[in-house]
Design a protein around this motif. Sequence first.
Motif, PDB file in Angstrom:
ATOM      1  N   GLN A  98       0.964  -1.167  -0.081  1.00  0.00           N
ATOM      2  CA  GLN A  98       0.056   0.087  -0.140  1.00  0.00           C
ATOM      3  C   GLN A  98       0.897   1.182   0.086  1.00  0.00           C
ATOM      4  N   ASP A  99       0.229   2.344  -0.174  1.00  0.00           N
ATOM      5  CA  ASP A  99       0.950   3.618  -0.272  1.00  0.00           C
ATOM      6  C   ASP A  99       1.480   4.250   1.079  1.00  0.00           C
ATOM      7  N   TYR A 100       0.330   4.139   2.090  1.00  0.00           N
ATOM      8  CA  TYR A 100       0.776   4.708   3.329  1.00  0.00           C
ATOM      9  C   TYR A 100       0.230   3.725   4.200  1.00  0.00           C
ATOM     10  N   SER A 101       0.958   3.763   5.467  1.00  0.00           N
ATOM     11  CA  SER A 101       0.593   2.945   6.536  1.00  0.00           C
ATOM     12  C   SER A 101       1.252   3.486   7.893  1.00  0.00           C
ATOM     13  N   VAL A 102       0.402   3.213   9.046  1.00  0.00           N
ATOM     14  CA  VAL A 102       0.744   4.078  10.465  1.00  0.00           C
ATOM     15  C   VAL A 102       1.472   3.058  11.284  1.00  0.00           C
ATOM     16  N   HIS A 103       2.430   3.173  11.858  1.00  0.00           N
ATOM     17  CA  HIS A 103       3.007   2.242  13.019  1.00  0.00           C
ATOM     18  C   HIS A 103       3.410   3.079  13.994  1.00  0.00           C
ATOM     19  N   ALA A 104       3.621   2.175  15.074  1.00  0.00           N
ATOM     20  CA  ALA A 104       3.990   2.662  16.328  1.00  0.00           C
ATOM     21  C   ALA A 104       5.837   2.935  15.834  1.00  0.00           C
ATOM     22  N   ALA A 105       6.120   4.267  16.218  1.00  0.00           N
ATOM     23  CA  ALA A 105       7.765   4.487  15.951  1.00  0.00           C
ATOM     24  C   ALA A 105       8.711   3.370  16.591  1.00  0.00           C
ATOM     25  N   LYS A 106       8.303   2.693  17.567  1.00  0.00           N
ATOM     26  CA  LYS A 106       9.375   1.732  18.127  1.00  0.00           C
ATOM     27  C   LYS A 106       9.096   0.731  17.114  1.00  0.00           C
ATOM     28  N   HIS A 107       8.205   0.293  16.275  1.00  0.00           N
ATOM     29  CA  HIS A 107       8.381  -0.884  15.450  1.00  0.00           C
ATOM     30  C   HIS A 107       9.070  -0.362  13.883  1.00  0.00           C
ATOM     31  N   CYS A 108       9.546   0.837  13.891  1.00  0.00           N
ATOM     32  CA  CYS A 108      10.195   1.374  12.581  1.00  0.00           C
ATOM     33  C   CYS A 108      11.541   1.287  12.831  1.00  0.00           C
ATOM     34  N   GLN A 109      12.467   0.904  11.899  1.00  0.00           N
ATOM     35  CA  GLN A 109      13.844   1.067  12.109  1.00  0.00           C
ATOM     36  C   GLN A 109      14.568   2.072  11.208  1.00  0.00           C
ATOM     37  N   LEU A 110      15.232   2.922  11.757  1.00  0.00           N
ATOM     38  CA  LEU A 110      15.655   4.110  11.100  1.00  0.00           C
ATOM     39  C   LEU A 110      16.944   3.494  10.158  1.00  0.00           C
ATOM     40  N   VAL A 111      17.001   3.788   9.003  1.00  0.00           N
ATOM     41  CA  VAL A 111      18.094   3.533   7.966  1.00  0.00           C
ATOM     42  C   VAL A 111      18.631   4.746   7.265  1.00  0.00           C
ATOM     43  N   SER A 112      19.828   4.490   6.685  1.00  0.00           N
ATOM     44  CA  SER A 112      20.384   5.685   6.185  1.00  0.00           C
ATOM     45  C   SER A 112      20.629   5.399   4.817  1.00  0.00           C
ATOM     46  N   ASP A 113      20.658   6.386   3.797  1.00  0.00           N
ATOM     47  CA  ASP A 113      20.788   6.442   2.586  1.00  0.00           C
ATOM     48  C   ASP A 113      22.189   6.536   1.979  1.00  0.00           C
ATOM     49  N   ASP A 114      23.244   6.042   2.924  1.00  0.00           N
ATOM     50  CA  ASP A 114      24.602   5.566   2.533  1.00  0.00           C
ATOM     51  C   ASP A 114      24.815   4.463   1.652  1.00  0.00           C
ATOM     52  N   ILE A 115      23.856   3.861   1.491  1.00  0.00           N
ATOM     53  CA  ILE A 115      23.649   2.562   0.519  1.00  0.00           C
ATOM     54  C   ILE A 115      22.344   2.446  -0.211  1.00  0.00           C
ATOM     55  N   ASP A 116      22.447   1.874  -1.241  1.00  0.00           N
ATOM     56  CA  ASP A 116      21.156   1.482  -2.246  1.00  0.00           C
ATOM     57  C   ASP A 116      19.999   0.988  -1.150  1.00  0.00           C
ATOM     58  N   LEU A 117      18.827   1.988  -1.143  1.00  0.00           N
ATOM     59  CA  LEU A 117      17.825   1.550  -0.157  1.00  0.00           C
ATOM     60  C   LEU A 117      17.227   0.294  -0.421  1.00  0.00           C
ATOM     61  N   ALA A 118      17.175  -0.308  -1.525  1.00  0.00           N
ATOM     62  CA  ALA A 118      16.705  -1.677  -1.834  1.00  0.00           C
ATOM     63  C   ALA A 118      17.518  -2.717  -1.010  1.00  0.00           C
ATOM     64  N   HIS A 119      18.836  -2.493  -0.656  1.00  0.00           N
ATOM     65  CA  HIS A 119      19.479  -3.400   0.157  1.00  0.00           C
ATOM     66  C   HIS A 119      18.895  -3.756   1.311  1.00  0.00           C
ATOM     67  N   TYR A 120      18.179  -2.752   1.972  1.00  0.00           N
ATOM     68  CA  TYR A 120      17.462  -3.040   3.470  1.00  0.00           C
ATOM     69  C   TYR A 120      16.334  -4.029   3.251  1.00  0.00           C
ATOM     70  N   LEU A 121      16.074  -4.183   1.956  1.00  0.00           N
ATOM     71  CA  LEU A 121      14.976  -5.313   1.758  1.00  0.00           C
ATOM     72  C   LEU A 121      15.633  -6.527   1.308  1.00  0.00           C
ATOM     73  N   GLY A 122      16.915  -6.607   0.864  1.00  0.00           N
ATOM     74  CA  GLY A 122      17.443  -7.622   0.256  1.00  0.00           C
ATOM     75  C   GLY A 122      18.806  -8.096   1.384  1.00  0.00           C
ATOM     76  N   ALA A 123      19.692  -7.800   0.890  1.00  0.00           N
ATOM     77  CA  ALA A 123      20.940  -8.363   1.746  1.00  0.00           C
ATOM     78  C   ALA A 123      20.894  -7.773   3.117  1.00  0.00           C
ATOM     79  N   LEU A 124      20.317  -6.729   3.444  1.00  0.00           N
ATOM     80  CA  LEU A 124      20.203  -6.267   4.915  1.00  0.00           C
ATOM     81  C   LEU A 124      18.961  -6.576   5.445  1.00  0.00           C
ATOM     82  N   GLY A 125      18.156  -7.208   4.628  1.00  0.00           N
ATOM     83  CA  GLY A 125      16.679  -7.218   5.143  1.00  0.00           C
ATOM     84  C   GLY A 125      16.477  -8.797   5.569  1.00  0.00           C
TER      85      GLY A 125
END
Length: 333
Positions: A98-125
């Motif tokens: 979906q386009d938008y979703s609501v979550h408790a902040a504690k269930h979200c993990q902050l990531v940095s864009d020093d690497i291709d963001l897709a890697h957070y779902l692949g190699a780092l996911g």
Amino acid sequence: MENRQVLIDSLPDEKLSTDNYKLVTTEAPVPGDGEVLCRTLLTTVAAGSRAGLQGSASYAGAPQTNIVMNSHGVARIEASNSDSLKVGDLVTCPTGWQDYSVHAAKHCQLVSDDIDLAHYLGALGTNGLTAYFGLLRVGEPREGQTVLISAAAGSVGHMVGQIAAIKGCRTVGTTSTDEKCGLLMRDLGYDAAVSYRSPDFRADLKAACPDGIDIYFDNTGGEVLGAALFRMNEHGRIVCCGVVSQYDTSHPSGGPKGVPGLLVNKRIRMQGFLVFDYLKDYDKARAEMKDWIKSGELKPVNDTVEGLENAPDAFVNLLGGGNVGTRIIKIAD
Ligand SMILES: NC(=O)c1ccc[n+]([C@@H]2O[C@H](COP(=O)([O-])OP(=O)(O)OC[C@H]3O[C@@H](n4cnc5c(N)ncnc54)[C@H](OP(=O)(O)O)[C@@H]3O)[C@@H](O)[C@H]2O)c1
């Protein structure tokens, strides 16, 4: 603000079809106290979700209809009622399709864009961690050993192959077609590759593993597991990661021949695992995977499809072997 959602409309009876999904438009949700509104940028299509629709994934619970298709994603914070995350931050969270979703902040993990963001779902996911812990903790590879990997071109599989190579192992992959076998050796670094659809599969596998198999990383079960069991070396390890050959059906077939006889005679360890078992070590694993990516030792492949509306088709296509690497849906910039 409009929110497009892909809902599970009906549960598949035999093979999954795009008709099992429907696209609807609703109002975007509003975050409450301690919550954030997330704009999905990228989200995953994963084979294991098919087990969830089949009711065979214990961690996913009973399959349901009229809910948003579950998935993990990378999202941008659009509104925040939390001190820990601000508008514009990038996070990973269970976005769903979906386009938008609501979550408790504690269930979200902050990531940095020093690497291709897709890697957070692949190699780092999840799938990268699955490859890492499944091979290193369950498989316990040692230099010079032969590692066989099924669904070898897929998200988990192509990373297992590369990590095994980093550890000095000889890697053999199985996949559906001769064309994908070529790709395994040319682009993904496998030492040998075998098509499980070939009428000569068992003989081809024997020829590809002249010293036998020390570790079989099993993503598929079925025919490949049946053949691998007979080629395992003494004290070999079978890493039971998933059973994708039995997901896209309402009539999964029975287990292979040779269990437990072959396990006893060859003292083989056959062990299932869930990546969540290693939660406390995720950060350490991610740091090592990130180093391998930056040094070029690990080259994760992300297979990106554009557009939320194409997610169901991308899933059906993945189950038919259409993906190479981690399939990701790009929803927004
Ligand atoms: N244990 C855990 O914690 C954990 C976590 C994540 C994922 N998993 C498991 O890991 C496995 C791979 O998942 P993934 O997300 O990386 O998927 P994937 O490998 O990217 O995609 C699935 C692949 O399975 C292959 N396949 C489809 N039908 C098959 C069949 N009948 N026989 C053999 N291969 C078949 C296809 O490739 P071909 O062209 O090669 O057929 C397809 O590309 C799944 O079993 C999943 O459940 C386990």
